[in-house]
Design an enzyme around this catalytic site. Structure first.
Site, PDB file in Angstrom:
ATOM      1  N   TYR A   1     -11.124  -3.165   0.583  1.00 33.79           N
ATOM      2  CA  TYR A   1     -11.684  -2.877   1.692  1.00 33.79           C
ATOM      3  C   TYR A   1     -13.091  -2.234   1.583  1.00 33.79           C
ATOM      4  O   TYR A   1     -14.199  -2.355   2.415  1.00 33.79           O
ATOM      5  CB  TYR A   1     -10.962  -2.082   3.028  1.00 33.79           C
ATOM      6  CG  TYR A   1      -9.877  -2.921   3.442  1.00 33.79           C
ATOM      7  CD1 TYR A   1     -10.177  -3.471   4.497  1.00 33.79           C
ATOM      8  CD2 TYR A   1      -8.639  -2.852   3.067  1.00 33.79           C
ATOM      9  CE1 TYR A   1      -8.962  -4.364   5.074  1.00 33.79           C
ATOM     10  CE2 TYR A   1      -7.573  -3.484   3.762  1.00 33.79           C
ATOM     11  CZ  TYR A   1      -7.919  -4.433   4.511  1.00 33.79           C
ATOM     12  OH  TYR A   1      -6.981  -5.251   5.298  1.00 33.79           O
TER      13      TYR A   1
ATOM     14  N   GLU B   1       0.931  -1.316  -0.111  1.00 30.48           N
ATOM     15  CA  GLU B   1       0.044   0.081   0.101  1.00 30.48           C
ATOM     16  C   GLU B   1       0.927   1.243   0.059  1.00 30.48           C
ATOM     17  O   GLU B   1       0.705   1.998   0.709  1.00 30.48           O
ATOM     18  CB  GLU B   1      -0.987   0.181   1.089  1.00 30.48           C
ATOM     19  CG  GLU B   1      -1.783  -1.331   1.200  1.00 30.48           C
ATOM     20  CD  GLU B   1      -2.683  -1.081   2.205  1.00 30.48           C
ATOM     21  OE1 GLU B   1      -2.714  -0.483   3.247  1.00 30.48           O
ATOM     22  OE2 GLU B   1      -3.745  -1.973   2.205  1.00 30.48           O
TER      23      GLU B   1
HETATM   24  O1  IFM Z   1      -4.077  -3.084   9.038  1.00 30.29           O
HETATM   25  C1  IFM Z   1      -3.960  -2.422   8.015  1.00 30.29           C
HETATM   26  C2  IFM Z   1      -2.902  -3.160   7.138  1.00 30.29           C
HETATM   27  O2  IFM Z   1      -1.446  -2.777   7.988  1.00 30.29           O
HETATM   28  C3  IFM Z   1      -2.624  -2.479   5.709  1.00 30.29           C
HETATM   29  N1  IFM Z   1      -3.976  -2.529   5.240  1.00 30.29           N
HETATM   30  C4  IFM Z   1      -5.273  -2.141   5.944  1.00 30.29           C
HETATM   31  C5  IFM Z   1      -5.253  -2.879   7.360  1.00 30.29           C
HETATM   32  C6  IFM Z   1      -6.380  -2.259   8.003  1.00 30.29           C
HETATM   33  O3  IFM Z   1      -6.472  -0.804   8.103  1.00 30.29           O
END
Ligand code: IFM
Length: 445
Positions: free
Chosen positions: A298, A170
């Site tokens: 998400y 990310e």
């Molecule tokens: O916990 C995080 C993760 O480290 C990276 N992606 C999103 C998750 C939830 O916020």
């Protein structure tokens, strides 16, 4: 609740897994020669984390990894995604390697292998060595070279034992939350700088890919991007244009350089490029073939130009993060990526999951909401695959409740509940549901 055996059947070769990251679970922050990272500095700065907590201990996974891998094995999944803490294996981010740090990951790999669980490693899940931050962090172009050296060393030692290596997790978050609005380490709020950081992250990805290919790393190589479809709140021309811009500056901003070798013009037109420096060779370096693309999904972006903005209805509700539950957005996103990028490699869903304020009742956690979330997202994933998208893996985020960055321990994403006082692990109902689902899927083999 849907019986796991009535869920759609995925390909028998499909990989099922769970995911974590180093700073969120390991703890052992200053043990065995680990150097400080920017998240150590950030969490120890008052006012940065909502519950005032740090990752100093977290899930104490550094000392409990044998039991934690046992839990993964009990879930029946055959893949585990985790990240390496750069400052654990190279305390300064340059110079000497820390053998004790590498030993921890070698032991973890031994334990996974003993259970027949494939290891999917991420090199950078946000925890830059503080010593590199002191030299300018991701604003310093040299950090990209240090990252390629680090990638080479990890790939040289472990590449033959890994199913995959992702360069970054990310990078949108590193750039926008770390440098754009100061929600994350290193806590900088400057949009123009965040754009330059995003370029350096992409450049470091390209350099690391080249370096790992040069040593013939046998693991599959790729990157993990968090993505969302951007949907206009209404059919107005303004909302549609704004949604296109949102998609360009978030999703295409990372996808186009990697898969097309250029930044999206639609994004460039409306960005503050005052601090943006791209060397002539950079775009070719970033534009490397990948073996897989990791997608973290998400929510969707619901885009409104009205004031105050229209908000999504949230028919299926919102998670504890305030994120709308919108499973069909996963189908939409995957179909869109498939249509836009002819050179798309196989996709791994490297994260998908839900934060719920789970409560223990008589030693059990009845998290029906998370089970429903899982079912709906797996159905949405299956729909995309039925329409021709090549997805080969799914990793639930997360194996354990853990340190949720600036939300501290106040948000629980795990299939497994963690009591942070005792470090006791308790499988939630969702863990049993996922276990039964995976067992059914594997029985089709
Ligand atoms: O916990 C995080 C993760 O480290 C990276 N992606 C999103 C998750 C939830 O916020």
């Amino acid at each position: 609740m849907t019986n796991p055996s009535t869920m759609p059947a995925f390909s028998p070769a499909f990989t099922w897994g769970v995911a974590t990251s180093a700073y969120q679970i390991e703890g052992a922050a200053d043990i065995d020669g680990r150097g400080p990272s920017i998240w150590d500095s950030f969490t120890h700065t008052p006012g940065t984390i909502i519950d005032g907590s740090t990752g100093d201990v977290a899930c104490d996974h550094y000392h409990r990894y044998v039991d934690d891998v046992g839990i993964i094995a009990a879930l029946g999944v055959k893949a585990y995604r985790f990240s390496v803490s750069w400052s654990r294996v190279q305390p300064m981010g340059y110079g000497d390697w820390n053998e004790k740090g590498f030993e921890f990951y070698a032991n973890l790999l031994d334990t996974l292998e003993a259970h027949g669980i494939a290891a999917h490693l991420t090199l950078y899940h946000w925890d830059l060595p503080q010593a590199l931050q002191d030299l300018g962090g991701w604003l310093n172009r040299d950090t990209c070279l240090r990252f390629a050296e680090y990638a080479t060393e990890v790939a040289r030692r472990f590449g033959h034992r890994l199913a995959s290596i992702a360069t970054h997790n990310e990078p949108w978050c590193t750039a926008n939350l770390g440098y754009g609005n100061a929600q994350f380490a290193p806590g900088v709020a400057d949009t123009a700088l965040s754009i330059q950081v995003s370029h350096h992250l992409l450049l470091s990805h390209g350099l690391a890919m080249q370096a790992m290919r040069t040593i013939h790393c046998p693991a599959k190589l790729g990157i993990v991007l968090n993505q969302w479809p951007a949907m206009p709140a209404t059919a107005s021309a303004a909302d549609i244009a704004q949604a296109e811009w949102e998609y360009a500056r978030s999703v295409q901003w990372f996808m186009d350089p990697i898969f097309k070798g250029c930044y999206p013009q639609k994004a460039l037109d409306r960005m503050d490029m005052s601090q943006f420096h791209v060397h002539p060779e950079d775009m070719d370096i970033i534009h490397q073939p990948l073996d897989f693309l990791g997608v973290n999904y998400y929510f969707r972006a619901f885009v409104s130009t009205e004031n105050p903005p229209r908000l999504p209805e949230g028919k299926l509700g919102f998670t504890d993060m305030g994120w709308e539950i919108y499973p069909s957005g996963l189908t939409d996103l995957l179909l869109k990526l498939n249509a836009e990028y002819p050179d798309l490699p196989p996709i791994y869903i490297t994260e998908n999951g839900m934060a719920v304020a789970d409560e223990m009742e008589d030693g059990k956690v009845h998290d029906e909401q998370r089970i429903l979330y899982l079912q709906l997202h797996l159905q949405a994933l299956h729909a995309a695959m039925q329409s021709g998208v090549d997805v080969q893996a799914y990793f639930y985020w997360s194996l354990l409740d853990n340190f949720e960055w600036n939300s501290g321990y106040a948000r629980r994403f795990g299939l497994v509940h963690v009591d942070y006082q005792t470090q006791q692990r308790t499988l939630k109902d969702s863990a049993y549901w996922y276990r039964d689902f995976v067992r059914t899927q594997l029985s089709y083999r």
